[in-house]
Enzyme design. Structure first.
Site, short mmCIF file in Angstrom:
data_model
loop_
_atom_site.label_atom_id
_atom_site.label_comp_id
_atom_site.label_asym_id
_atom_site.label_seq_id
_atom_site.Cartn_x
_atom_site.Cartn_y
_atom_site.Cartn_z
CD GLN A 88 -3.10 -0.82 0.22
OE1 GLN A 88 -3.20 0.26 -0.37
NE2 GLN A 88 -3.95 -1.81 0.00
CG HIS A 144 -3.16 -5.71 -7.62
ND1 HIS A 144 -2.46 -6.72 -7.01
CD2 HIS A 144 -4.14 -5.35 -6.75
CE1 HIS A 144 -3.00 -6.96 -5.82
NE2 HIS A 144 -4.01 -6.14 -5.65
CB THR A 169 8.84 -20.71 -17.59
OG1 THR A 169 9.30 -22.05 -17.84
CG2 THR A 169 9.50 -19.75 -18.54
CB CYS A 201 -7.68 -11.06 1.83
SG CYS A 201 -6.94 -10.57 0.27
#
Length: 295
Positions: free
Chosen positions: A91, A111, A147, A239
């Site tokens: 944040q 994000h 990967t 969450c």
């Protein structure tokens, strides 16, 4: 050692990990915050034991937006060779200038500064060894098999560069929106502002998050009704369990009523003053409906 210290304002990603470690025999202790939501350095120091191996204090929490003095905490913990210092800076990065040089581990969610979903960042000191959470081969790093997603990595680099290019201007703009919205919200006598807007030891709430409690209403019902009217806010982080009080608001206020009626409002440099006005109009309409039991 087996002793872990975490602040009471940590995100569920940290708390859940610590609960898992507790099941495996580690001792997890919560660092309280003072009335301003700040981790007191002296209290933290008094909680350190010879068996303490990890301290985790979020740079900025996800519900109240309170900035913690991680620079000072990091300096303190430099005196203890047996302690690793972790900070969740998700944040903070891309919103403010923050000094992470005294941290040993830093976790970041891109994000939060308009990077793409599906990638995260871990910054670590070279001398810290980590066990890989996903086994199956070295590939390009010993810490995670698989990967790497080059597209996501490249896009994250671009996103963080863009975030810091106009950081101060964006902060100033969002601060103006924040103050404007706070003034409008305060006109409702049943709205309580939970954030800490007072500078305390150089730490205060960032303007990107406003947390309020609304008397006489349950936040889950209020938020649902706001969403139906096109306003996207939340009662807690996504969450957390829906039907529970906000742990972070309770840690700050010690008031279960305020924790059960809290609403988190997020602002960004993309938000406009016209949207603030429209929000307040919808907010007041929904408040009257919910308060009077019309929903």
């Amino acid at each position: 050692g087996n002793h872990i210290l975490v602040s009471s304002l940590e995100h569920n990603s940290v708390m859940s990990s610590c609960l898992r470690l507790q099941e495996e025999g580690f001792e997890v202790e919560i660092i309280p915050v003072n009335k301003d939501g700040i981790v007191d350095i002296d209290v933290l120091k008094s909680m350190i034991r010879p068996t303490t191996i990890l301290v985790s204090v979020t740079s900025v929490d996800s519900e109240l937006g309170i900035k913690q003095p991680i620079e000072e905490i990091g300096k303190l913990l430099k005196n203890y060779d047996h302690i690793v210092f972790h900070t969740d800076a998700s944040q903070a990065i891309g919103k403010i200038n923050i000094d992470i040089q005294n941290a040993d581990l830093v976790t970041i969610a891109p994000h939060k500064f308009y990077g793409l979903m599906g990638i995260s960042i871990l910054v670590k000191r070279k001398n810290i060894e980590l066990k890989p959470q996903i086994l199956g081969g070295k590939s390009t790093t010993v810490y995670r098999s698989g990967t790497p997603n080059t597209n996501l990595i490249a896009s994250t680099a671009v996103a963080i560069e863009k975030a810091y290019k106009n950081l101060d201007e964006r902060y100033k703009y969002v601060k103006e929106l924040h103050d404007y919205l706070i003034d409008l919200l305060k006109q409702n006598k049943d709205v309580i502002i939970n954030n800490n807007s007072i500078v305390v030891k150089k730490a205060k709430s960032l303007p990107y998050t406003i947390n309020i409690s609304v008397k006489k209403v349950k936040s889950v019902l209020f938020v649902d009704k706001l969403n139906q009217n096109g306003v996207m806010v939340s009662s807690k982080t996504s969450c957390c369990p829906i039907m529970t009080p906000s742990k972070l608001v309770y840690a700050l206020t010690k008031d279960k009523g305020r924790a059960s009626s809290s609403i988190r409002i997020s602002l960004s440099y993309l938000t406009t003053s016209e949207e603030i006005d429209e929000f307040i109009k919808i907010f007041n309409k929904v408040y009257e409906e919910v308060k009077n039991g019309e929903v």
